[in-house]
Scaffold this motif. Structure first.
Motif, mmCIF file in Angstrom:
data_model
loop_
_atom_site.group_PDB
_atom_site.id
_atom_site.type_symbol
_atom_site.label_atom_id
_atom_site.label_comp_id
_atom_site.label_asym_id
_atom_site.label_seq_id
_atom_site.Cartn_x
_atom_site.Cartn_y
_atom_site.Cartn_z
ATOM 1 N N THR A 213 0.886 -1.347 -0.048
ATOM 2 C CA THR A 213 0.024 -0.150 -0.022
ATOM 3 C C THR A 213 0.940 1.229 -0.135
ATOM 4 O OG1 THR A 213 -0.227 0.031 2.441
ATOM 5 C CG2 THR A 213 -1.799 -1.199 1.289
ATOM 6 N N ARG A 214 2.214 0.982 0.020
ATOM 7 C CA ARG A 214 3.057 2.221 0.038
ATOM 8 C C ARG A 214 2.933 3.174 1.058
ATOM 9 N NH1 ARG A 214 3.231 3.840 -6.612
ATOM 10 N NH2 ARG A 214 3.467 2.097 -7.538
ATOM 11 N N ARG A 215 2.498 2.414 2.240
ATOM 12 C CA ARG A 215 2.715 3.228 3.519
ATOM 13 C C ARG A 215 4.130 3.134 4.335
ATOM 14 N NH1 ARG A 215 -3.087 2.629 6.424
ATOM 15 N NH2 ARG A 215 -4.557 2.872 4.714
ATOM 16 N N ALA A 216 4.836 2.273 3.681
ATOM 17 C CA ALA A 216 6.198 2.217 4.127
ATOM 18 C C ALA A 216 7.224 1.684 2.759
ATOM 19 C CB ALA A 216 6.420 1.407 5.440
ATOM 20 N N GLY A 217 8.473 2.222 3.152
ATOM 21 C CA GLY A 217 9.429 1.587 1.867
ATOM 22 C C GLY A 217 9.951 0.571 2.352
ATOM 23 N N ARG A 218 10.913 0.006 1.440
ATOM 24 C CA ARG A 218 11.529 -1.499 1.576
ATOM 25 C C ARG A 218 12.437 -1.086 2.974
ATOM 26 N NH1 ARG A 218 12.192 -5.959 -0.977
ATOM 27 N NH2 ARG A 218 11.091 -5.216 -2.755
ATOM 28 N N GLY A 219 13.065 -0.019 3.278
ATOM 29 C CA GLY A 219 13.994 0.261 3.975
ATOM 30 C C GLY A 219 13.228 0.555 5.497
ATOM 31 N N ALA A 220 12.245 0.852 5.491
ATOM 32 C CA ALA A 220 11.363 1.256 6.452
ATOM 33 C C ALA A 220 11.365 0.106 7.849
ATOM 34 C CB ALA A 220 10.171 1.935 6.331
ATOM 35 N N THR A 221 11.305 0.609 8.949
ATOM 36 C CA THR A 221 11.199 -0.053 10.170
ATOM 37 C C THR A 221 9.707 -0.102 10.669
ATOM 38 O OG1 THR A 221 11.878 1.516 11.997
ATOM 39 C CG2 THR A 221 13.636 0.211 10.839
ATOM 40 N N MET A 222 9.433 -1.107 11.284
ATOM 41 C CA MET A 222 8.008 -1.173 11.813
ATOM 42 C C MET A 222 7.971 -1.687 13.344
ATOM 43 S SD MET A 222 6.651 -4.548 10.076
ATOM 44 C CE MET A 222 5.338 -5.046 11.400
ATOM 45 N N ALA A 223 7.043 -1.546 14.261
ATOM 46 C CA ALA A 223 7.193 -1.914 15.459
ATOM 47 C C ALA A 223 6.660 -3.335 15.573
ATOM 48 C CB ALA A 223 6.025 -1.115 16.399
ATOM 49 N N LEU A 224 7.915 -4.210 15.806
ATOM 50 C CA LEU A 224 7.659 -5.712 15.969
ATOM 51 C C LEU A 224 7.408 -6.167 17.594
ATOM 52 C CD1 LEU A 224 7.986 -8.339 14.455
ATOM 53 C CD2 LEU A 224 10.429 -8.350 15.091
ATOM 54 N N GLY A 225 7.467 -5.234 18.349
ATOM 55 C CA GLY A 225 7.091 -5.627 19.913
ATOM 56 C C GLY A 225 5.950 -5.947 19.985
ATOM 57 N N PRO A 226 4.905 -5.287 19.541
ATOM 58 C CA PRO A 226 3.289 -5.620 19.840
ATOM 59 C C PRO A 226 2.926 -7.017 19.311
ATOM 60 C CG PRO A 226 3.535 -3.304 19.006
ATOM 61 C CD PRO A 226 4.834 -3.901 18.775
ATOM 62 N N PHE A 227 3.468 -7.406 17.980
ATOM 63 C CA PHE A 227 3.254 -8.705 17.695
ATOM 64 C C PHE A 227 3.879 -9.792 18.456
ATOM 65 C CE2 PHE A 227 2.800 -5.589 14.023
ATOM 66 C CZ PHE A 227 1.732 -6.239 13.484
ATOM 67 N N LEU A 228 5.042 -9.483 18.811
ATOM 68 C CA LEU A 228 5.969 -10.410 19.552
ATOM 69 C C LEU A 228 5.242 -10.809 20.874
ATOM 70 C CD1 LEU A 228 9.677 -9.442 19.243
ATOM 71 C CD2 LEU A 228 8.319 -11.135 17.846
ATOM 72 N N VAL A 229 4.769 -9.717 21.588
ATOM 73 C CA VAL A 229 4.025 -9.806 22.818
ATOM 74 C C VAL A 229 2.617 -10.640 22.610
ATOM 75 C CG1 VAL A 229 2.923 -8.527 24.543
ATOM 76 C CG2 VAL A 229 5.186 -7.866 23.886
ATOM 77 N N ALA A 230 1.899 -10.022 21.641
ATOM 78 C CA ALA A 230 0.703 -10.979 21.445
ATOM 79 C C ALA A 230 0.757 -12.071 21.091
ATOM 80 C CB ALA A 230 -0.110 -10.104 20.429
ATOM 81 N N GLY A 231 1.772 -12.561 20.175
ATOM 82 C CA GLY A 231 2.112 -13.863 19.737
ATOM 83 C C GLY A 231 2.629 -14.827 21.057
#
Length: 245
Positions: A213-231
């Protein structure tokens, strides 16, 4: 569901709601960019003290951070569901102590893409130590050596991912994975794999969606912590339910 399990779930939910109301103050103070000092004052200029409580200035009553509704609701729901799945066992105390920390970590990472050592390291050490105590008590349904191996395995796996692609993952994710792996390993390799996949796969799908959706580029970072905690939470629920009589 037995009456005592209902009582445990309701009690845990009430505890979670109370604990969740103490999250916003710490969330505001810790949500700063890497290299910056923790916030010591509110936007109004008044000094902040302590770490737990609502995000409102004690001097003027002004709000300076997130409200308590979503942290209280998330923590209450997570604690109640955990008690219902695990039952009244010694390790339940460990999970109930860890849930508010996980909610706080998820909130900080979502806000500033950061997982502070002041939270991840005590979470890992505290989980390992408290599970060691829980393993000595009657009714414990897990394995302390398994917990330690789980922490080493999941932390090591994320360390390899970090070394392979440092731009896509922070080292805070590695430290968080070690603590979460310790919790998951308590119930065995099945819970560990379940919790790891429950965090990593949705994160991968979300990351791909951001790029498509082009809301982030290939080199952009995302918050992985919420996914790790929920998983990890889902893995603990599955593991706790599996060992119930």
């Amino acid at each position: 569901m037995d009456w005592w399990l209902i009582v445990a779930a309701v009690t845990a939910g009430l505890y979670g709601a109370l604990a969740g109301t103490l999250v916003p103050h710490a969330l505001y103070r810790l949500s700063v960019e890497p290299g910056e000092a923790w916030r010591a004052s509110a936007p109004c200029g008044h000094a902040l003290g302590g770490w737990a409580g609502r995000a409102r200035c004690a001097a003027c009553g002004g709000r300076y951070g997130p409200g308590a509704l979503w942290p209280a609701a998330a923590t209450a729901a997570a604690c109640a569901a955990t008690a219902a799945a695990v039952g009244v066992r010694p390790e339940l105390v460990v999970w109930l102590l860890a849930v508010p920390v996980g909610v706080l970590l998820a909130g900080v990472d979502r806000a500033v893409r950061r997982l502070p050592d002041v939270l991840t390291l005590p979470l890992a050490a505290g989980t390992a130590a408290l599970l060691g105590v829980a393993a000595t008590l009657p009714g414990a349904a897990g394995s302390w050596p398994g917990a330690l191996l789980g922490g080493a395995a999941l932390g090591g796996a994320y360390l390899l991912l970090f070394l392979a692609h440092p731009a896509g993952m922070g080292f805070g994710d590695v430290k968080l994975a070690a603590g979460l792996g310790c919790a998951l390993g308590w119930y065995g390799w099945g819970a560990l794999i379940c919790g790891a996949l429950a965090g990593l796969l949705p994160a991968s799908v979300y990351g791909a969606w951001l790029m498509l959706t082009r809301r982030a580029g290939r080199g952009a970072t995302m918050a992985l912590g919420p996914f790790l905690v929920a998983g990890a939470w889902l893995g603990v629920l599955a593991g706790g339910w599996a060992v119930r009589p």
